[in-house]
Design a protein around this motif. Sequence first.
Motif, PDB file in Angstrom:
ATOM      1  N   HIS A 204       0.840  -1.195   0.000  1.00 18.18           N
ATOM      2  CA  HIS A 204       0.000   0.000   0.000  1.00 18.18           C
ATOM      3  C   HIS A 204       0.877   1.246   0.000  1.00 18.18           C
ATOM      4  CE1 HIS A 204      -3.332  -2.655   0.928  1.00 18.18           C
ATOM      5  NE2 HIS A 204      -2.707  -3.073   2.030  1.00 18.18           N
ATOM      6  N   SER A 205       0.478   2.230  -0.769  1.00 16.96           N
ATOM      7  CA  SER A 205       1.173   3.519  -0.782  1.00 16.96           C
ATOM      8  C   SER A 205       0.148   4.643  -0.737  1.00 16.96           C
ATOM      9  CB  SER A 205       2.033   3.675  -2.048  1.00 16.96           C
ATOM     10  OG  SER A 205       3.076   2.727  -2.084  1.00 16.96           O
ATOM     11  N   VAL A 206       0.438   5.686   0.040  1.00 11.69           N
ATOM     12  CA  VAL A 206      -0.413   6.877   0.108  1.00 11.69           C
ATOM     13  C   VAL A 206       0.470   8.106  -0.009  1.00 11.69           C
ATOM     14  CG1 VAL A 206      -2.135   8.162   1.422  1.00 11.69           C
ATOM     15  CG2 VAL A 206      -2.043   5.670   1.623  1.00 11.69           C
ATOM     16  N   GLU A 207       0.051   9.055  -0.842  1.00  9.48           N
ATOM     17  CA  GLU A 207       0.782  10.307  -1.032  1.00  9.48           C
ATOM     18  C   GLU A 207      -0.107  11.483  -0.645  1.00  9.48           C
ATOM     19  OE1 GLU A 207       3.492   9.805  -4.872  1.00  9.48           O
ATOM     20  OE2 GLU A 207       1.466   9.032  -5.226  1.00  9.48           O
ATOM     21  N   LEU A 208       0.496  12.490  -0.027  1.00  8.57           N
ATOM     22  CA  LEU A 208      -0.196  13.717   0.356  1.00  8.57           C
ATOM     23  C   LEU A 208       0.396  14.895  -0.410  1.00  8.57           C
ATOM     24  CD1 LEU A 208      -0.339  13.336   4.256  1.00  8.57           C
ATOM     25  CD2 LEU A 208      -2.024  12.569   2.571  1.00  8.57           C
ATOM     26  N   PHE A 209      -0.489  15.762  -0.890  1.00 11.68           N
ATOM     27  CA  PHE A 209      -0.056  16.939  -1.641  1.00 11.68           C
ATOM     28  C   PHE A 209      -0.754  18.188  -1.077  1.00 11.68           C
ATOM     29  CE2 PHE A 209      -0.278  13.259  -4.436  1.00 11.68           C
ATOM     30  CZ  PHE A 209       0.944  13.254  -5.084  1.00 11.68           C
ATOM     31  N   ALA A 210      -0.027  19.295  -1.023  1.00 13.05           N
ATOM     32  CA  ALA A 210      -0.611  20.591  -0.656  1.00 13.05           C
ATOM     33  C   ALA A 210       0.015  21.650  -1.554  1.00 13.05           C
ATOM     34  CB  ALA A 210      -0.357  20.918   0.811  1.00 13.05           C
ATOM     35  N   ARG A 211      -0.805  22.578  -1.996  1.00 18.53           N
ATOM     36  CA  ARG A 211      -0.295  23.622  -2.894  1.00 18.53           C
ATOM     37  C   ARG A 211      -1.051  24.915  -2.636  1.00 18.53           C
ATOM     38  NH1 ARG A 211      -0.122  22.501  -9.280  1.00 18.53           N
ATOM     39  NH2 ARG A 211       1.853  21.527  -8.691  1.00 18.53           N
ATOM     40  N   GLN A 212      -0.299  26.005  -2.401  1.00 19.51           N
ATOM     41  CA  GLN A 212      -0.918  27.324  -2.228  1.00 19.51           C
ATOM     42  C   GLN A 212      -0.723  28.147  -3.488  1.00 19.51           C
ATOM     43  OE1 GLN A 212      -0.057  29.577   1.379  1.00 19.51           O
ATOM     44  NE2 GLN A 212      -0.333  31.509   0.289  1.00 19.51           N
ATOM     45  N   TYR A 213      -1.812  28.722  -3.959  1.00 21.10           N
ATOM     46  CA  TYR A 213      -1.796  29.620  -5.111  1.00 21.10           C
ATOM     47  C   TYR A 213      -2.051  31.052  -4.663  1.00 21.10           C
ATOM     48  CZ  TYR A 213      -2.269  25.783  -8.536  1.00 21.10           C
ATOM     49  OH  TYR A 213      -2.075  24.675  -9.323  1.00 21.10           O
TER      50      TYR A 213
END
Length: 234
Positions: free
Chosen positions: A79-88
């Motif tokens: 199992h793999s889980v990725e987290l992403f966050a991006r501010q514009y």
Amino acid sequence: KNNDSAKVGSNDTVIKPIEKKDSSIQTTISQYELPKNVSFKGKEFHSAYKWYDKTGWNILVLSTSSTTINGSETVEPEHSVELFARQYNLKDPGKPTVTWDMYDAQLKCIFDITCQFIHTDFTDLDNDSIKETFLLYKLTCRSDVSPATMKLIVHEEKKKYALRGKMIFTIPDIPDTLFPETRQIDLSKISKEEFEKVVYRDGGGEEKEKELNNAPHSFLAYAKQLWWQSSFEQ
């Protein structure tokens, strides 16, 4: 051993209100309200927030990806889980610019995997009319009752600060493991020695990064409160 699919993005931690030097409130927006040219990485939209400050309109988008690679009869699924966050920043609405990107992941786990956002908060603690974002998440791959790793990432525009450490694992139906009286401690007002005694008493911990030493004191004080209120898991 439990090989259930990954726990992704359950924003289930309750944060008690903390007084902030900021009367404005950000707006939560849906995936379908994202402006043109504002996108997110990963497969699954998690949440998005929009606010206005001295830099103009801003949007923070959180997203995730989860995959499972099935093994053979003798090899467990991974199992793999990725987290992403991006501010514009939307100072020019026609050409949104990326203020910062964040990525973290728990990859190739054959045991129980947890990789999820816990809490997001917005402040203006230094009263400079530019909002700070506080982003809390946890991740772990484990086959026992060891505590998960928790990370608190603070951004003010491109400036980044962080706290990283272990959560406090509590055992259901055994009240002594919860130490409810310690939840009321104002961590910003106790000594370093007292803080370490409280936090490390049953396996939890906080590691103050060097980068946070250079942040305004109010950032650290607020981060410590958020950390403590979010650090218990079952």
